[in-house]
Motif scaffolding. Structure first.
Motif, PDB file in Angstrom:
ATOM      1  N   TYR A   1       0.779  -1.368  -0.122  1.00 27.14           N
ATOM      2  CA  TYR A   1       0.157  -0.123  -0.023  1.00 27.14           C
ATOM      3  C   TYR A   1       0.587   1.561   0.066  1.00 27.14           C
ATOM      4  O   TYR A   1       0.478   2.325  -0.515  1.00 27.14           O
ATOM      5  CB  TYR A   1      -1.009   0.054   1.238  1.00 27.14           C
ATOM      6  N   ASN A   2       2.021   1.052   0.692  1.00 24.21           N
ATOM      7  CA  ASN A   2       2.854   2.460   0.878  1.00 24.21           C
ATOM      8  C   ASN A   2       3.443   2.983  -0.566  1.00 24.21           C
ATOM      9  O   ASN A   2       3.900   4.009  -0.552  1.00 24.21           O
ATOM     10  CB  ASN A   2       3.835   2.339   2.041  1.00 24.21           C
TER      11      ASN A   2
ATOM     12  N   LEU B   1       2.307   5.890  -2.337  1.00 21.92           N
ATOM     13  CA  LEU B   1       2.277   6.846  -1.240  1.00 21.92           C
ATOM     14  C   LEU B   1       3.256   7.611  -0.710  1.00 21.92           C
ATOM     15  O   LEU B   1       3.451   8.443   0.044  1.00 21.92           O
ATOM     16  CB  LEU B   1       1.297   6.523   0.062  1.00 21.92           C
TER      17      LEU B   1
ATOM     18  N   SER C   1      -3.305  -3.307  -4.732  1.00 24.73           N
ATOM     19  CA  SER C   1      -3.082  -2.684  -3.465  1.00 24.73           C
ATOM     20  C   SER C   1      -2.573  -1.242  -4.084  1.00 24.73           C
ATOM     21  O   SER C   1      -2.761  -0.297  -3.421  1.00 24.73           O
ATOM     22  CB  SER C   1      -1.977  -3.353  -2.900  1.00 24.73           C
TER      23      SER C   1
ATOM     24  N   SER D   1      -4.451   2.086  -2.914  1.00 25.64           N
ATOM     25  CA  SER D   1      -3.874   3.073  -2.012  1.00 25.64           C
ATOM     26  C   SER D   1      -3.689   4.291  -2.977  1.00 25.64           C
ATOM     27  O   SER D   1      -3.634   5.496  -2.295  1.00 25.64           O
ATOM     28  CB  SER D   1      -2.531   2.611  -1.491  1.00 25.64           C
TER      29      SER D   1
ATOM     30  N   GLY E   1      -5.376   7.511  -1.444  1.00 31.63           N
ATOM     31  CA  GLY E   1      -4.546   8.509  -0.799  1.00 31.63           C
ATOM     32  C   GLY E   1      -4.468   9.693  -1.662  1.00 31.63           C
ATOM     33  O   GLY E   1      -4.316  10.931  -0.926  1.00 31.63           O
TER      34      GLY E   1
ATOM     35  N   TRP F   1      -3.269   9.532   2.880  1.00 31.47           N
ATOM     36  CA  TRP F   1      -2.467   8.385   2.965  1.00 31.47           C
ATOM     37  C   TRP F   1      -2.980   7.390   4.210  1.00 31.47           C
ATOM     38  O   TRP F   1      -2.922   6.325   4.224  1.00 31.47           O
ATOM     39  CB  TRP F   1      -0.903   8.269   2.859  1.00 31.47           C
TER      40      TRP F   1
ATOM     41  N   VAL G   1      -5.857   5.107   3.990  1.00 33.49           N
ATOM     42  CA  VAL G   1      -5.454   3.713   3.435  1.00 33.49           C
ATOM     43  C   VAL G   1      -5.074   2.729   4.438  1.00 33.49           C
ATOM     44  O   VAL G   1      -5.717   1.578   4.667  1.00 33.49           O
ATOM     45  CB  VAL G   1      -4.107   3.909   2.506  1.00 33.49           C
TER      46      VAL G   1
END
Length: 405
Positions: A41-42, A45, A162, A166, A170, A175, A178
């Motif tokens: 997910y990150n 972001l 994902s 995200s 985001g 973010w 998420v």
């Protein structure tokens, strides 16, 4: 190996195993997709996280690295317990931990707290690496590659979608939302698995210390395992080089896009995940070595396309498709080979292979961030292609003397 279990006769083992029906296979695929998404997910972001904490892109990219390091630690220290403890209970406990750590990430007051939470999320999200050995244990030998491929398609679609989810959330809601949503999904998944997932008795009767020592024995005695781990590490490093750098490239003057467009490329790549069952069938029919070679060649071609045509949107799309199909084909074929080596030690075999795999991913994330910072998109493509070429050399030449698998 020390403390090895007493093996059941094949017929008794088959009768003792729970039935692996289609509904259970798809639940396992869904679980793998939702849980592994926590690791990725990150990535779309990272630029937004950097702006929140007022840090440069190169430092923000360490969030992706921290999560992958945590995932690697989870595979190394927790996943071997799948050969010793009841897998269902272990997976449910890990999902509870994942939900709590995602909540911590959502409310992180500083970059340091977010980094620590990211490591913990990674550790608790190693659940798919317990599910895959369970599926390989329950699957008939003649269709193991196909079933592993189907479950891996869920995992790979989770990795890719994902980023789509995200990136969109985001861009429009921030973010932190998420991670809040991911925590809620883990709680829902806990209920589903508690209801439907079968219990799976452990195979190992020794202590945790002897369990961990047996990892070294497997590494020493299985050259095909060592080769698969090294090839997987190189190929996944190449994969991570691209995905860690993509959001920075899309937000650069070349494109001027946001995190939602970076997430869109996850949707593009998800079409490549449809190749996962086909890769499993190919490994069943023609052998894993052939399928691994084909996957590596596709990944190398992807970086050629990305390097020459990455300045055009069509070039990026084609490159993403080739890269995802290639990496997934090599990975699934590697796992099919690994699961066939020592059936009573599949969780430990998977631990060794996937620890190598995600160690490569962590190195690729770092290398991708550094390549982008110092050399731009050309540097990213050269570094990614170098990792793929390394994987090809290892696959072709490492430990190939004598009788080969």
């Amino acid at each position: 190996m020390n403390s090895s279990p007493v093996a059941l006769p094949p017929l008794a083992e088959k009768l003792a195993a729970p039935r692996l029906d289609n509904a259970l296979v798809w639940l396992m695929a869904l679980t793998c997709g939702l849980v592994v998404a926590n690791i990725y997910y990150n990535q779309p972001l990272l630029a937004a996280i950097g702006r929140t904490f007022h840090i440069p892109d190169s430092r923000a990219s360490l969030v992706a690295t921290a999560t992958q390091v945590g995932y690697t630690l989870g595979m190394l220290l927790v996943v071997p317990l799948g050969d010793m403890l009841e897998r269902k209970r272990l997976m449910l406990l890990m999902l509870v931990g994942a939900a709590g750590c995602l909540g911590l990430a959502a409310g992180a007051p500083s970059f340091g707290v977010l980094a620590v939470a990211s490591v913990l999320v990674g550790i608790c999200s190693a659940v798919p690496q317990l599910l895959l050995p369970m599926a390989a244990h329950l699957a008939p030998e003649e269709s193991r590659g196909r079933i592993v491929g189907r479950i891996m398609s869920g995992l790979l679609i989770g990795i890719l979608l994902s980023r789509t989810a995200s990136g969109y959330v985001g861009a429009h809601f921030g973010w932190r939302v998420v991670f809040e949503g991911a925590a809620a999904l883990m709680m829902l998944l806990i209920g589903l698995l508690a209801w439907r997932l079968p219990t799976d008795r452990p195979n190992f009767t020794g202590t945790y210390g002897s369990l961990m020592r047996s990892l070294l024995t497997l590494v020493r005695e299985q050259p095909a395992l060592r080769r698969s781990a090294l090839v997987g590490a190189a190929v996944f490093a190449a994969f991570s080089v691209f995905w860690t750098s993509l959001v920075f490239y899309l937000e650069s003057p070349t494109y001027h896009y946001g995190s939602d467009v970076a997430g869109f490329f996850g949707l593009v790549g998800a079409f490549g995940a449809l190749a996962a069952p086909l890769a499993g069938k190919t490994a069943d029919a023609r052998g894993p070595r052939y399928a691994i070679t084909a996957g590596i060649v596709l990944a190398l071609g992807a970086y050629l396309v990305l390097g020459l045509g990455g300045g055009y949107l069509a070039g990026l799309v084609v490159g993403v498709l080739l890269l995802d199909v290639g990496v997934q084909s090599a990975h699934i074929s590697n796992q099919t080979l690994v699961f066939s080596l020592v059936p009573e030690a599949r969780s430990r075999l998977n631990t060794i292979y996937m620890t190598g795999y995600f160690t490569g991913g962590s190195l690729g994330s770092v290398a991708g961030g550094l390549a982008w910072t110092h050399f731009g998109w050309t540097g990213v493509c050269l570094v990614g292609a170098a990792f793929v070429a390394l994987g090809l050399l290892v696959h072709r030449y490492y430990g190939r003397s004598g009788n080969q698998r």
